[in-house]
Write an enzyme that holds these catalytic residues in place. Sequence first.
Site, PDB file in Angstrom:
ATOM      1  CG  ASP A 203      -1.685   1.224   1.466  1.00 12.21           C
ATOM      2  OD1 ASP A 203      -1.430   2.235   0.775  1.00 12.21           O
ATOM      3  OD2 ASP A 203      -2.566   1.212   2.346  1.00 12.21           O
ATOM      4  CD  GLN A 206      -0.687   8.600   3.985  1.00 12.36           C
ATOM      5  OE1 GLN A 206      -0.016   9.609   3.762  1.00 12.36           O
ATOM      6  NE2 GLN A 206      -1.999   8.643   4.122  1.00 12.36           N
ATOM      7  CE  LYS A 229      -4.778   8.624   1.050  1.00  8.25           C
ATOM      8  NZ  LYS A 229      -5.401   9.272   2.204  1.00  8.25           N
ATOM      9  CB  CYS A 369      -9.185   4.445   7.989  1.00  8.04           C
ATOM     10  SG  CYS A 369     -10.480   5.554   7.469  1.00  8.04           S
TER      11      CYS A 369
HETATM   12  C1  LIG Z   1      -2.055   4.036   4.214  1.00  4.01           C
HETATM   13  C2  LIG Z   1      -3.326   4.274   3.467  1.00  4.01           C
HETATM   14  N1  LIG Z   1      -3.839   3.283   2.722  1.00  4.01           N
HETATM   15  C3  LIG Z   1      -4.962   3.440   2.017  1.00  4.01           C
HETATM   16  C4  LIG Z   1      -5.672   4.608   2.033  1.00  4.01           C
HETATM   17  C5  LIG Z   1      -6.944   4.696   1.262  1.00  4.01           C
HETATM   18  O1  LIG Z   1      -6.818   5.548   0.184  1.00  4.01           O
HETATM   19  P1  LIG Z   1      -8.082   5.978  -0.663  1.00  4.01           P
HETATM   20  O2  LIG Z   1      -9.093   6.474   0.321  1.00  4.01           O
HETATM   21  O3  LIG Z   1      -7.573   7.058  -1.543  1.00  4.01           O
HETATM   22  O4  LIG Z   1      -8.562   4.797  -1.401  1.00  4.01           O
HETATM   23  C6  LIG Z   1      -5.180   5.669   2.790  1.00  4.01           C
HETATM   24  C7  LIG Z   1      -5.885   6.957   2.810  1.00  4.01           C
HETATM   25  O5  LIG Z   1      -6.612   7.325   3.685  1.00  4.01           O
HETATM   26  C8  LIG Z   1      -3.990   5.487   3.534  1.00  4.01           C
HETATM   27  O6  LIG Z   1      -3.497   6.470   4.298  1.00  4.01           O
END
Ligand SMILES: Cc1ncc(COP(=O)(O)O)c(C=O)c1O
Lengths: 412, 139
Positions: A203, A206, A229, A369
């Site tokens: 992932d 960030q 982001k 989250c």
């Molecule tokens: C580490 C990480 N993974 C995944 C996501 C999810 O990204 P998105 O909401 O753009 O799908 C985020 C964003 O909040 C995140 O910080």
Amino acid sequence: MLESEAINAERMRADFPILSRKVHGKRLVYLDNAATTQKPQAVIDALVRFYSTYNSNVHRSVHTLGEEATEAYEGSRKKTAEFVGAKPRDLVFVRGTTEAINLVGSAWGEKNVKKGDVIVATKMEHHSNIVPWQQLAKRNGASLKYVGLDTDGTLDLAGFEDLLREAPRLVALTHCSNVLGTVNDVTKLCSMAKMAGATTLVDGAQSVPHMPVDVEEIGSDFYAFSGHKMLGPTGIGALVARKGLLEEMDPFQTGGEMIREVFDDHSTWNDVPYKFEAGTVNIADAIGLGAAVDYLDAIGMERVRDHELRLLDYAFKELASVKGLKIYGPSDTRSRAGVISFNYADVHPHDLATILDEEGIAIRSGHHCAQPLMRWLDVPATSRASFYIYNAHDDVDALKAGIVKAGGLFKV
Amino acid sequence: MSSADIYREIILDYYRHPRNFGKLERFDIASRDTNPLCGDEIEMQVKVGEGMKIEDVKFTGKGCAISQAAASMLTELAKGKPLEWVRLLAKEDVFKMLGNPDLGPSRVKCALLGMKVLKTGAYGYLGAHNDDPEESDLP
Ligand SMILES: Cc1ncc(COP(=O)(O)O)c(C=O)c1O
């Protein structure tokens, strides 16, 4: 700007129209970049230019507008792929990290994860890198296991090795924690996982916005990130797959664009990456993402990383003098991204965020989250300040002053 | 909105020293809810006495000063009142109880969580549906 020159954040603010607005009569101090970043004029212009001069559907249209739109959309794919060291044909445009992971969970997972298989995630994952695996495990009779953390908020390597001995089918882990700021050595971790026979998903939500990323060097099978982001528009992101992997996968969504031929009772699929881009794609935002990549490329990701590290050092130094303030995650800023999660005395993060908002300061409060991580930290919530290229010392100073003000109100 | 206005002495006092905090040994109603936005959590227990009156009520929970103080103040207000009173309770009553601070839209949810929990419990006990128009637009 010279490559070696440090970023002048104050000067850079002029490129971001939103940063000149006031909030409650104060200068906007935007420190919620881990949630989403602001957009430079160049990105906004790219969107306006698309809609006002060459708006058209892509791939199917022979007319001039269609050709221009297709060229821009595919040009954006090329730029975005090169930005992370990938080939355009291995990059699928998706809605964001969440959709990228769901795509893998479905198109790769259904076929490859079987009853009794083990999926490994970590305690520092965002829900988007947990819930799709929980669901897949439930559907296919697999089990989901977590790598724990050491007390400093880094991954428990011994625990990871133990789990690798169970020969997991998949290892899903974040490059950078959106809460702790921990930067994982994904190159090493992916190589270990690979040796254990696991497929890997990183992932990058960030990391791609904040540091140089080369997916080939990292060696992951899948790498996911979000455009919003990294200065780009919302609703666009990317899934990058190891060469050849997309070809082996089943489609995700089906319908127009992703097919080669459709018969009454069956269909054949388009080439990759189009096989995974069903329906009319998010053309404008993909083009906007291309503009964001151009903007970041012009700065250079090494310099972005340097800037954030410098700011992080300054913030650590300043916040250390606030009594009752506890920062979570690694104490060595070199192994962190520009994210600071903290709690301050018995001021609940939600209350702190309200008080800071009154000063024009935007931070995030809550569980970010990452509820399994919150449970591990044994806190219901944290406050989080996260930096980007337009943040400077004055933002850290404002944050500190705001926290001190909250302390006064709460009689800490 | 002024945070000095929201975080008055009395709110902080109820936050740090919540009245009626804890669990009842015997109760007739128990209900719980969370505010997913910030993870605020409130659980309430009610002992129903003669004449369908709230004989005793206690709450537990965690969360911001607004959610916890509001829940605590509400339990004080509710004690001794008929269950029907809970049904007629409106958002404005809660705001008034808090001293009518100018809460932003996101913080309103914190202030109303306790009322939502109390109502859910009472409605369930009364066998009624939570179809109060005041309630239906609650987050
Ligand atoms: C580490 C990480 N993974 C995944 C996501 C999810 O990204 P998105 O909401 O753009 O799908 C985020 C964003 O909040 C995140 O910080």
